[in-house]
Write a protein that holds these residues in place. Sequence first.
Motif, mmCIF file in Angstrom:
data_model
loop_
_atom_site.group_PDB
_atom_site.id
_atom_site.type_symbol
_atom_site.label_atom_id
_atom_site.label_comp_id
_atom_site.label_asym_id
_atom_site.label_seq_id
_atom_site.Cartn_x
_atom_site.Cartn_y
_atom_site.Cartn_z
ATOM 1 N N VAL A 125 0.846 -1.205 0.000
ATOM 2 C CA VAL A 125 0.000 0.000 0.000
ATOM 3 C C VAL A 125 0.881 1.255 0.000
ATOM 4 O O VAL A 125 0.571 2.247 -0.669
ATOM 5 N N GLY A 130 -1.549 3.984 -1.546
ATOM 6 C CA GLY A 130 -2.959 3.671 -1.381
ATOM 7 C C GLY A 130 -3.490 2.994 -2.628
ATOM 8 O O GLY A 130 -2.803 2.189 -3.259
ATOM 9 N N THR A 131 -4.710 3.336 -2.999
ATOM 10 C CA THR A 131 -5.314 2.778 -4.219
ATOM 11 C C THR A 131 -5.817 3.940 -5.080
ATOM 12 O O THR A 131 -5.859 5.087 -4.628
ATOM 13 N N TRP A 134 -8.646 5.538 -3.255
ATOM 14 C CA TRP A 134 -8.324 6.136 -1.955
ATOM 15 C C TRP A 134 -6.810 6.333 -1.860
ATOM 16 O O TRP A 134 -6.104 5.463 -1.395
ATOM 17 N N ALA A 204 -4.447 3.945 8.135
ATOM 18 C CA ALA A 204 -5.289 2.775 7.828
ATOM 19 C C ALA A 204 -5.309 1.836 9.022
ATOM 20 O O ALA A 204 -4.325 1.733 9.757
ATOM 21 N N ASP A 208 -8.576 -2.899 7.102
ATOM 22 C CA ASP A 208 -8.727 -2.302 5.773
ATOM 23 C C ASP A 208 -7.412 -2.283 4.996
ATOM 24 O O ASP A 208 -7.399 -2.211 3.769
ATOM 25 N N ARG A 212 -6.956 -2.871 0.967
ATOM 26 C CA ARG A 212 -6.242 -1.898 0.134
ATOM 27 C C ARG A 212 -5.077 -2.571 -0.596
ATOM 28 O O ARG A 212 -4.797 -2.251 -1.756
ATOM 29 N N ASP A 215 -6.364 -4.518 -3.579
ATOM 30 C CA ASP A 215 -6.713 -3.602 -4.675
ATOM 31 C C ASP A 215 -5.456 -3.040 -5.338
ATOM 32 O O ASP A 215 -5.410 -2.870 -6.558
#
Length: 654
Positions: A125, A130-131, A134, A204, A208, A212, A215
């Motif tokens: 991440v 992040g993604t 997000w 985070a 979660d 993440r 993703d």
Amino acid sequence: MRHLINNDGTPFESAELQTLRGELDALDDDGRTEYRNQNASAIAQHEAVKFLIVSGPGTGKSHLFLDRINHWYQQDAQAKVFVTSFVRKLVADLQNDIDGDTQLTDEQKSDITASTLHKFARSIVEQNHGTAQWRFLPHFRIIGQFWKDVVWCDVLAFHPELDSGVYTWKKFEEQLHNADFDESADWQGLKETYFKLCQFYNAAGFADLILRAKDALVENTALNESNYFITDEYQDFNSAEDALINQLVNEPKGLLVAGDDEQVLYEKLKSGKPTLIRNLYQNNDYANGMLPFCGRSSFHITKSAGHFIQQNREAECIEKIYLPIKAADDKPKVQIIACATAPTAVDYIEKFVADNKTAIDERKAKLTEGEEKDAFLLILTPAKEVNFYGESKEKIASIAAEYQAENRYFSEDYYKILSYYSLANNPQNNFTFRKVLHYENIAEVRAHELIESVMQNNQNFCDLESEETRSAIQKCNEIKTILEADNQTIEQKIESIARHIAVADQNRLKEDIERKSINQEEVAEIEHQEEEEAELEEIEVRKMGAVELMTIVGSKGLSADHVIIIGFDNVNMSWITKNAFYVAMTRARKSLHILTALKSGGARQAHDFLEQLSDEHAEHYSYKKSNHTKNQLQGKQGFKNYLNSLNSVSQRRR
């Protein structure tokens, strides 16, 4: 006898396992060792791309993993291997084995990554910021155990129409763990707010983080550099973690999965799913294998644990062979001890520690030097606080504390001051700012007004011209000035800080700062350590002292020469699962003591697990504090009769 491998991935048939169990149990010590080694070697060198090993506690998976890695490198000199588990100690032990392996080159060792799944997810991440949906800024933070509730209160404040007693963090976290979100408008709104708030805090949660990372891997497949994979303790992964693993391994050159559905511990804590490994066992894409011999625990402990877990097995449970590596040994049988009161039970523990003081001191020294990694004694409790022992709980905590090399954790005061100092250095860090607002006792309603204001205007807390934020920054700068002063002792600094913020324990804080001073060079490292401790707190696992007091669930992945299980009664053990008790039993190498203390939190009798323990491999005793002696009782019935007589005496005295 054939090796315990099914090449075609079919489950082992019960009748064949029963026959093999009998044949293996008839072997002498040399025969057992020879079979174990040959069976493990056959699995390690097997040509199947995907392989599932089902094995009980202490059956030698670590050695097998190393042999499998060596086999992969013999086949493919360019292999890049990723090893993951849920328990950090297992990862650390395997990393030590890899570092010490003589067959692997230094270059090959550098191509092997051993990591907990959370740590891996964090790095993925971080690299992906992040993604796409997000985004995170570099160096995002982890929301630790305590702060989860604070953040969830911040989320709920955006939804005042919802009942906080219904829409709880626990329910939302379960949705994160299961990667399965409630489709109702209310929950979808909360989910959206939570992710927006995480983005604002650049932080985070552990649950979660897994979503993440999955993703991120979908968005950027180049983040995965490995092509061979080992996944240990698979039974403790939840649906979200399983999805991340599947995304990671995708089309592997080699995949080895290991687990045991009778060791599932985290069903309540993080939605661990025994169905995941059971489904894999039925999947013909995987060859199936088994490790039948426990080399960790003594003959009687292994036999007792094997007998115990066989009782009342679930119909869908994976049947396995679990036998001691020795045909017999001179180690004691499992000791089941009846005590009249909690102080009597603590006296039993004190006597055990006193009788073994020399060996415990030696272990403490070796742990300090890094020559040993396991405790001498684990004292395992069903509940973290041991409140069921009343006033005696302080005594039992002090026994363990005496044999720890140092305070392994920093105090709350230390982390509190760290937050103030860190914010002075980086006022744009909204998550640290939120912590300081909490420490400043800003009311939740007012905190929400501040959060709403900055988020609406796309600002940071430090941009606000509010009395609370200005005051917080001023205090942070004052504390920074105190910490960086060259002309003050640590005591003087702490006294000065205590005039600005509440300090609960100045002596402990002094020890902490002496151990690791708070300065700009150290801040990032200490904050990272805080997050690592938060990860351990998720599953209550920690570094070892010579004597450790911890929960039964927290003992996962650990072992010790001796184990004492306390709270073995109808009240305090009532929520401990059969799997958890099985894991607790199999932490012990040489001796296992199971203590029932009456009057502990209202206890009147032993736990029902007593009926499922083997008479052949256990001895039952009463213990008296007055003369520190054990007296043998006639089996389970004698044990129950003794407890009943104690209850009768107690009733008459009322």
